[in-house]
Design a protein around this motif. Structure first.
Motif, PDB file in Angstrom:
ATOM      1  N   TRP A 151      42.140  47.804  34.029  1.00 13.40           N
ATOM      2  CA  TRP A 151      42.813  46.526  33.813  1.00 13.40           C
ATOM      3  C   TRP A 151      42.829  45.687  35.091  1.00 13.40           C
ATOM      4  O   TRP A 151      42.638  44.477  35.062  1.00 13.40           O
ATOM      5  N   VAL A 152      43.039  46.345  36.232  1.00 14.22           N
ATOM      6  CA  VAL A 152      43.095  45.608  37.498  1.00 14.22           C
ATOM      7  C   VAL A 152      41.724  45.043  37.863  1.00 14.22           C
ATOM      8  O   VAL A 152      41.604  43.887  38.289  1.00 14.22           O
ATOM      9  N   TYR A 153      40.683  45.826  37.688  1.00 11.55           N
ATOM     10  CA  TYR A 153      39.349  45.389  38.095  1.00 11.55           C
ATOM     11  C   TYR A 153      38.530  44.796  36.947  1.00 11.55           C
ATOM     12  O   TYR A 153      37.319  44.655  37.055  1.00 11.55           O
ATOM     13  N   GLU A 154      39.197  44.388  35.882  1.00 13.00           N
ATOM     14  CA  GLU A 154      38.502  43.852  34.720  1.00 13.00           C
ATOM     15  C   GLU A 154      37.723  42.577  35.043  1.00 13.00           C
ATOM     16  O   GLU A 154      36.598  42.394  34.588  1.00 13.00           O
ATOM     17  N   TYR A 155      38.280  41.713  35.844  1.00 18.62           N
ATOM     18  CA  TYR A 155      37.602  40.452  36.148  1.00 18.62           C
ATOM     19  C   TYR A 155      36.654  40.568  37.326  1.00 18.62           C
ATOM     20  O   TYR A 155      35.952  39.619  37.636  1.00 18.62           O
ATOM     21  N   SER A 156      36.615  41.717  37.966  1.00 15.36           N
ATOM     22  CA  SER A 156      35.651  41.916  39.033  1.00 15.36           C
ATOM     23  C   SER A 156      34.270  42.268  38.474  1.00 15.36           C
ATOM     24  O   SER A 156      33.289  42.194  39.195  1.00 15.36           O
ATOM     25  N   ARG A 157      34.218  42.641  37.204  1.00 14.68           N
ATOM     26  CA  ARG A 157      32.974  43.074  36.588  1.00 14.68           C
ATOM     27  C   ARG A 157      32.420  42.072  35.613  1.00 14.68           C
ATOM     28  O   ARG A 157      31.382  42.286  35.026  1.00 14.68           O
ATOM     29  N   GLY A 158      33.109  40.985  35.323  1.00 14.36           N
ATOM     30  CA  GLY A 158      32.614  40.000  34.381  1.00 14.36           C
ATOM     31  C   GLY A 158      33.298  40.123  33.022  1.00 14.36           C
ATOM     32  O   GLY A 158      33.987  41.091  32.737  1.00 14.36           O
ATOM     33  N   ASP A 159      33.063  39.127  32.170  1.00 15.02           N
ATOM     34  CA  ASP A 159      33.682  39.110  30.857  1.00 15.02           C
ATOM     35  C   ASP A 159      33.063  40.183  29.959  1.00 15.02           C
ATOM     36  O   ASP A 159      31.863  40.364  29.921  1.00 15.02           O
TER      37      ASP A 159
END
Length: 133
Positions: free
Chosen positions: A122-130
């Motif tokens: 959940w924390v790194y969800e936006y670090s990997r793209g949609d």
């Protein structure tokens, strides 16, 4: 926020009185009931105090004013992930952890791993793209 603050602050004496009555009715032999109610009163005071201090610092919201217009509450309300599955996984990990406390300790160890993976995802969800779960 003043209404919410006074609601929580007003609930604190209620819980304290009910906890004391519960203790007297049970002859103080069952400590979990009255202690839980007293702790609920303390928690209610803490939440009410926080909301009261926040209301003093922030000022009245449009919801608190009678003369407010609808457009005053418009704007960004926060950042939410409508497609994220991680809150569901985190909820399953927490629920299985509580179930493990009742059923068996080995389930708690599995749920700790599941909860850890869910929090990291959940924390790194936006670090990997949609949609890159």
């Amino acid at each position: 926020m003043k209404i919410e603050a006074w609601l929580f602050i007003a609930l604190a004496p209620f819980f304290a009185i009910v906890g004391t009555v519960y203790g007297f009715m049970g002859h103080w032999h069952e400590p979990v009931g009255y202690l839980a109610l007293w702790l609920t009163a303390g928690l209610s005071l803490m939440i009410g105090g926080y909301l009261w201090f926040t209301a003093r610092r922030v000022g009245p919201r449009p919801e608190d004013r009678v003369d407010a217009e609808i457009h005053e509450g418009a704007g960004e309300q926060g950042m939410f992930s409508p497609w994220s599955w991680w809150p569901l996984v985190l909820g399953l990990g927490a629920a299985s952890g509580f179930m493990g406390l009742a059923v068996g300790w080995w389930i708690v160890y599995i749920s700790i791993g599941l909860t850890t993976v869910a929090i990291i995802g959940w924390v790194y969800e936006y670090s990997r793209g949609d949609h890159a779960h």
